[in-house]
Design a protein around this motif. Structure first.
Motif, PDB file in Angstrom:
ATOM      1  N   ASP A  10     -10.291   1.727   8.413  1.00 49.37           N
ATOM      2  CA  ASP A  10      -9.156   2.002   7.537  1.00 49.37           C
ATOM      3  C   ASP A  10      -8.378   3.238   7.971  1.00 49.37           C
ATOM      4  O   ASP A  10      -7.725   3.885   7.153  1.00 49.37           O
ATOM      5  CB  ASP A  10      -9.623   2.168   6.082  1.00 49.37           C
ATOM      6  CG  ASP A  10     -10.611   3.313   5.906  1.00 49.37           C
ATOM      7  OD1 ASP A  10     -11.031   3.910   6.931  1.00 49.37           O
ATOM      8  OD2 ASP A  10     -10.970   3.627   4.753  1.00 49.37           O
ATOM      9  N   ASN A  11      -8.441   3.569   9.258  1.00 53.86           N
ATOM     10  CA  ASN A  11      -7.755   4.754   9.773  1.00 53.86           C
ATOM     11  C   ASN A  11      -6.261   4.680   9.462  1.00 53.86           C
ATOM     12  O   ASN A  11      -5.562   3.774   9.915  1.00 53.86           O
ATOM     13  CB  ASN A  11      -7.959   4.847  11.291  1.00 53.86           C
ATOM     14  CG  ASN A  11      -7.527   6.184  11.872  1.00 53.86           C
ATOM     15  OD1 ASN A  11      -6.533   6.755  11.444  1.00 53.86           O
ATOM     16  ND2 ASN A  11      -8.261   6.682  12.848  1.00 53.86           N
ATOM     17  N   PRO A  12      -5.720   5.632   8.679  1.00 55.61           N
ATOM     18  CA  PRO A  12      -4.302   5.563   8.306  1.00 55.61           C
ATOM     19  C   PRO A  12      -3.346   6.015   9.395  1.00 55.61           C
ATOM     20  O   PRO A  12      -2.133   5.858   9.255  1.00 55.61           O
ATOM     21  CB  PRO A  12      -4.207   6.490   7.088  1.00 55.61           C
ATOM     22  CG  PRO A  12      -5.309   7.470   7.292  1.00 55.61           C
ATOM     23  CD  PRO A  12      -6.420   6.722   7.981  1.00 55.61           C
TER      24      PRO A  12
ATOM     25  N   ASN B  93      -5.141  10.278   4.639  1.00 56.30           N
ATOM     26  CA  ASN B  93      -4.745   9.207   3.721  1.00 56.30           C
ATOM     27  C   ASN B  93      -3.252   8.964   3.897  1.00 56.30           C
ATOM     28  O   ASN B  93      -2.595   9.636   4.699  1.00 56.30           O
ATOM     29  CB  ASN B  93      -5.108   9.534   2.267  1.00 56.30           C
ATOM     30  CG  ASN B  93      -4.449  10.811   1.781  1.00 56.30           C
ATOM     31  OD1 ASN B  93      -3.228  10.993   1.891  1.00 56.30           O
ATOM     32  ND2 ASN B  93      -5.242  11.727   1.234  1.00 56.30           N
TER      33      ASN B  93
ATOM     34  N   ARG C  47       0.828  -1.218   0.000  1.00 50.54           N
ATOM     35  CA  ARG C  47       0.000   0.000   0.000  1.00 50.54           C
ATOM     36  C   ARG C  47       0.855   1.258   0.000  1.00 50.54           C
ATOM     37  O   ARG C  47       0.607   2.195  -0.763  1.00 50.54           O
ATOM     38  CB  ARG C  47      -0.927  -0.007   1.227  1.00 50.54           C
ATOM     39  CG  ARG C  47      -2.057  -1.024   1.142  1.00 50.54           C
ATOM     40  CD  ARG C  47      -3.065  -0.818   2.263  1.00 50.54           C
ATOM     41  NE  ARG C  47      -2.463  -1.040   3.572  1.00 50.54           N
ATOM     42  CZ  ARG C  47      -2.496  -2.186   4.233  1.00 50.54           C
ATOM     43  NH1 ARG C  47      -3.068  -3.238   3.685  1.00 50.54           N
ATOM     44  NH2 ARG C  47      -1.947  -2.313   5.425  1.00 50.54           N
TER      45      ARG C  47
ATOM     46  N   TYR D  18      -5.706  -3.536   9.990  1.00 50.00           N
ATOM     47  CA  TYR D  18      -4.681  -4.445   9.461  1.00 50.00           C
ATOM     48  C   TYR D  18      -3.312  -4.255  10.111  1.00 50.00           C
ATOM     49  O   TYR D  18      -2.410  -5.055   9.876  1.00 50.00           O
ATOM     50  CB  TYR D  18      -4.538  -4.244   7.946  1.00 50.00           C
ATOM     51  CG  TYR D  18      -5.849  -4.340   7.205  1.00 50.00           C
ATOM     52  CD1 TYR D  18      -6.483  -5.568   7.010  1.00 50.00           C
ATOM     53  CD2 TYR D  18      -6.476  -3.194   6.730  1.00 50.00           C
ATOM     54  CE1 TYR D  18      -7.693  -5.647   6.345  1.00 50.00           C
ATOM     55  CE2 TYR D  18      -7.687  -3.259   6.061  1.00 50.00           C
ATOM     56  CZ  TYR D  18      -8.296  -4.492   5.871  1.00 50.00           C
ATOM     57  OH  TYR D  18      -9.494  -4.569   5.229  1.00 50.00           O
TER      58      TYR D  18
ATOM     59  N   HIS E  19      -5.612   1.502  11.373  1.00 52.49           N
ATOM     60  CA  HIS E  19      -6.487   0.585  10.653  1.00 52.49           C
ATOM     61  C   HIS E  19      -6.429  -0.817  11.236  1.00 52.49           C
ATOM     62  O   HIS E  19      -5.488  -1.186  11.940  1.00 52.49           O
ATOM     63  CB  HIS E  19      -6.101   0.556   9.167  1.00 52.49           C
ATOM     64  CG  HIS E  19      -4.638   0.306   8.952  1.00 52.49           C
ATOM     65  ND1 HIS E  19      -4.086  -0.953   8.925  1.00 52.49           N
ATOM     66  CD2 HIS E  19      -3.606   1.171   8.769  1.00 52.49           C
ATOM     67  CE1 HIS E  19      -2.790  -0.872   8.723  1.00 52.49           C
ATOM     68  NE2 HIS E  19      -2.456   0.404   8.628  1.00 52.49           N
TER      69      HIS E  19
END
Length: 268
Positions: free
Chosen positions: A212-214, A236, A15, A161, A159
């Protein structure tokens, strides 16, 4: 006209690597010369630009390292860092180490490699995060002896992940603040049960994993009757990619050494 900085992106299919490729391709100060991934990556052979969602850059994703570059930007995994350092030493390529979650041994490897290479390493490449770190240092230094004492709590959101907790950025905030407060500071990770009265010599960490908090960090300085909160958040991932490219520009013609984003920003 100044020659562009020849940059190699390690972790180019990830990413963050894709965003570095996309932003570098749009910046005339850079020329992408390599997009590197591990040998089992399913994206090997694909054009790095198309993979990043931009027009082709005529650089295929490959597992081979280039014989030349002005800088390597690494956004990968801790398990790949040893190889990154070894390859940069072998090819004498300056390094922007943007991978988080490094072990103490890997940090020592970076320090050793910096005897022969210029290296920028920081838990966060965000310019705003690093400026906020400087502000947090100033707050801690100014208020450490405030009557009634000061409590420090660090909240971080990332996020779902993200593999490590708390974030390397949160830990770095705590390290910098602790340097101002004294040697007896304890680092406490979360609280549960009958914890008793809060100690005056601790910094608390709280990790939140949502959606999806960056990346977002809030540093709370709590005193009797008032508080200060420093909050910095990304909307982002481009802030991290942009910061890494700024660090690569900083490395051009730099002497060997281990540099921080404070050095890049002129805050040291």
């Amino acid at each position: 006209m100044t020659e562009p900085i020849r940059v190699a992106v390690h972790g180019a299919a990830g990413r963050m690597g894709r965003r570095v490729v996309a932003l570098a391709a749009q910046d005339p100060d850079f020329e992408i010369v390599a997009a590197i991934e591990h040998a089992d990556c399913s994206d090997l052979g694909h054009d790095a630009g198309l993979l990043a969602g931009i027009p082709a850059v005529d650089i295929p994703v490959a597992s081979q390292w280039p014989g030349f570059a002005d800088a390597v930007i690494d956004f990968s995994l801790p398990s790949a860092v040893d190889g990154v350092i070894a390859n940069c030493i072998a090819a004498k390529i300056p390094l922007v180490m943007a991978t988080t979650g490094l072990s103490p041994e890997q940090k020592n490897q970076l320090a050793e490699a910096a005897k022969t290479l210029p290296i920028v390493w920081a838990p966060s490449m965000s310019l705003a995060v690093n400026l906020t770190m400087k502000l947090a240092q100033q707050v801690a230094a100014t208020l450490k002896d405030v009557p009634g004492g000061m409590d420090v709590e660090i909240l971080e959101r990332h996020h779902r992940y993200k593999a490590d907790a708390p974030s390397g950025t949160a830990l770095r905030f705590g390290e910098l603040i602790a340097q101002q407060l004294g040697d007896d500071i304890r680092h406490v990770h979360g609280r549960e049960g009958e914890t008793g009265q809060r100690s005056r010599n601790e910094i608390g960490y709280h990790a939140i994993r949502v959606g999806d908090n960056p990346g977002e960090h809030t540093i709370v300085f709590g005193m009797l009757g008032e508080k200060i909160e420093l909050n910095v958040g990304a909307s982002n991932r481009d802030c991290y990619a942009s910061g890494a490219l700024t660090a690569a520009k900083f490395l051009k013609d730099r002497e060997p050494g281990l540099y921080s984003m404070f050095d890049v920003l002129g805050l040291s």
